[in-house]
Scaffold this active site. Structure first.
Site, short mmCIF file in Angstrom:
data_model
loop_
_atom_site.label_atom_id
_atom_site.label_comp_id
_atom_site.label_asym_id
_atom_site.label_seq_id
_atom_site.Cartn_x
_atom_site.Cartn_y
_atom_site.Cartn_z
N LYS A 111 30.86 26.61 -61.35
CA LYS A 111 29.64 27.38 -61.59
C LYS A 111 29.75 28.31 -62.79
O LYS A 111 28.74 28.73 -63.35
CB LYS A 111 29.25 28.18 -60.35
CG LYS A 111 28.73 27.26 -59.25
CD LYS A 111 28.11 28.01 -58.11
CE LYS A 111 27.50 27.03 -57.13
NZ LYS A 111 27.10 27.64 -55.89
N LYS A 192 28.25 15.29 -56.64
CA LYS A 192 27.64 15.68 -55.37
C LYS A 192 26.12 15.70 -55.49
O LYS A 192 25.60 16.15 -56.52
CB LYS A 192 28.16 17.09 -55.04
CG LYS A 192 27.76 17.61 -53.70
CD LYS A 192 28.39 18.96 -53.45
CE LYS A 192 27.55 20.10 -54.00
NZ LYS A 192 27.89 21.42 -53.46
N LYS A 195 20.96 20.28 -55.53
CA LYS A 195 19.63 20.77 -55.90
C LYS A 195 19.60 21.13 -57.39
O LYS A 195 18.55 21.21 -58.00
CB LYS A 195 19.24 21.96 -55.03
CG LYS A 195 20.43 22.81 -54.57
CD LYS A 195 20.16 23.51 -53.23
CE LYS A 195 21.40 24.28 -52.77
NZ LYS A 195 21.44 24.71 -51.43
#
Ligand code: TYM
Length: 327
Positions: A111, A192, A195
């Protein structure tokens, strides 16, 4: 009875990955454990959230819990930000977590990768997650595969605290299913399902319409050998689709492989989409009935009260063990 705790962040629309890895397990396990299902809204704000969207998504996740079959009379459903003990224990546990181990968290690396600045909360986030779990003396935590490392940290931090100050916390075990714990993107089975993927066809959302779901599965990548066979090494894209099929139809992988033997991918993908639609339709209907209802407010208020009682007992014990003056 053993105790279970888990939650889904309100940081984007919930996709079927979260259903496969987490929500589906919650619904089953609530009958076997004393269960706490919460919405980790404080975790969502480690990256910027539009306030209006955060507000709505928080309600959405709570409503999805109920719409998917979690019984609020059986399980405690609550919002993390309604129980201040999470933040307080989070701080106490930050004194036990090491900078180096937080730096090794793969989710933090992913991230923060390529960003000039990230919030310090994004860095310490796994300690707040440890507090979430340890506060409730949870024995089990159902999660998808990507949360395994965070749960190892939870155990390490809890154990360190126990060794230093005396046994205060139960060390939890993760529950990670063989099938459905790693739902990958429909466009790329090495990533993965998430969203945050900008490719709209990569991710099926829990609230997608039947047309969207059919379209997304018809465009899902496969491979050129035409066999519906589960083999992550050789056939990751098809294996991912078979697992999604298995999650939604609740059929064994071998049953699915057999049904489509020698038939190519056309019918398989069509019927996979129908299996997903069939499972999601009643969930979606219930979701829209309750998401903006006062019934949901009531469930969350009662849940927060129940959760706060359990949480305050552990927080008190932890503070006392560390030497804080308590009354
Ligand atoms: P979050 O919100 O990213 O995801 C919620 C749950 O869904 C699972 N999941 C998946 N499983 C399979 N395939 C996928 N593609 C997929 N995407 C998501 C996740 O593994 C997770 O179980 N840190 C947590 C939230 C959290 C928490 C907790 C969980 C905060 N405190 C305490 C358990 C206990 C998170 O970000 O999950």
């Amino acid at each position: 009875m053993q105790r279970l705790l888990s939650g889904i962040k309100p940081s984007g629309d919930l996709n079927i990955g979260g259903y496969g890895g987490a929500l589906r397990q919650y619904v089953k396990l609530q009958h076997e454990y004393e269960s706490y299902f919460f919405v980790p809204d404080l975790h969502a704000v480690t990256v910027y959230q539009d306030p209006k969207e955060l507000h709505q998504r928080t309600r959405d996740i709570a409503a999805l819990y109920i719409a998917s079959g979690i019984d609020p009379d059986k399980a405690t459903i609550f919002l993390q930000s309604q129980v201040p003990a999470h933040v307080e224990l989070g701080w106490l546990l930050e004194t036990q977590a090491h900078f180096g181990e937080l730096k090794r968290m793969t989710q933090f690396k992913e991230k923060s990768d390529g960003k000039d600045t990230v919030s310090s909360a994004l860095f310490t986030y796994p300690v707040l997650m440890a507090a979430d779990v340890l506060l409730y003396q949870a024995t089990h935590v159902p999660v998808g595969d990507d949360q395994k490392q965070h749960l190892e940290l939870t155990r390490d931090v809890g154990e360190r605290f126990n060794n230093r100050y005396g046994r205060t916390f139960t060390l939890p075990e993760p529950i990670i299913q063989d099938i459905g714990s790693r739902v990958m993107g429909l466009d790329d089975p090495s990533k993965k399902m998430s969203k945050s993927n900008p490719n709209k066809n990569s991710c099926v959302h829990m609230m997608d319409t039947p047309e969207d779901i059919r379209k997304k599965f018809s465009r899902a990548v496969t491979d050129s050998d035409g066999q519906v066979r589960h083999d992550w090494e050789q056939k990751p894209a098809v294996s991912n689709l078979i697992e999604i099929y298995s999650v939604f139809s609740e059929e064994a992988i071998s049953v699915i492989e057999k049904r489509y033997e020698g038939q190519g991918y056309g019918m398989f993908k069509k019927e996979l989409a129908e299996a997903v639609i069939e499972k999601l339709q009643p969930i979606q209907e219930k979701f829209y009935q309750i998401v903006n209802s006062s019934e949901l407010d009531r469930v969350l208020m009662n849940g927060a009260k129940r959760a706060a009682e359990t949480a305050s007992t552990t927080l008190h014990a932890a503070k006392k063990a560390m030497g804080f003056v308590t009354f």
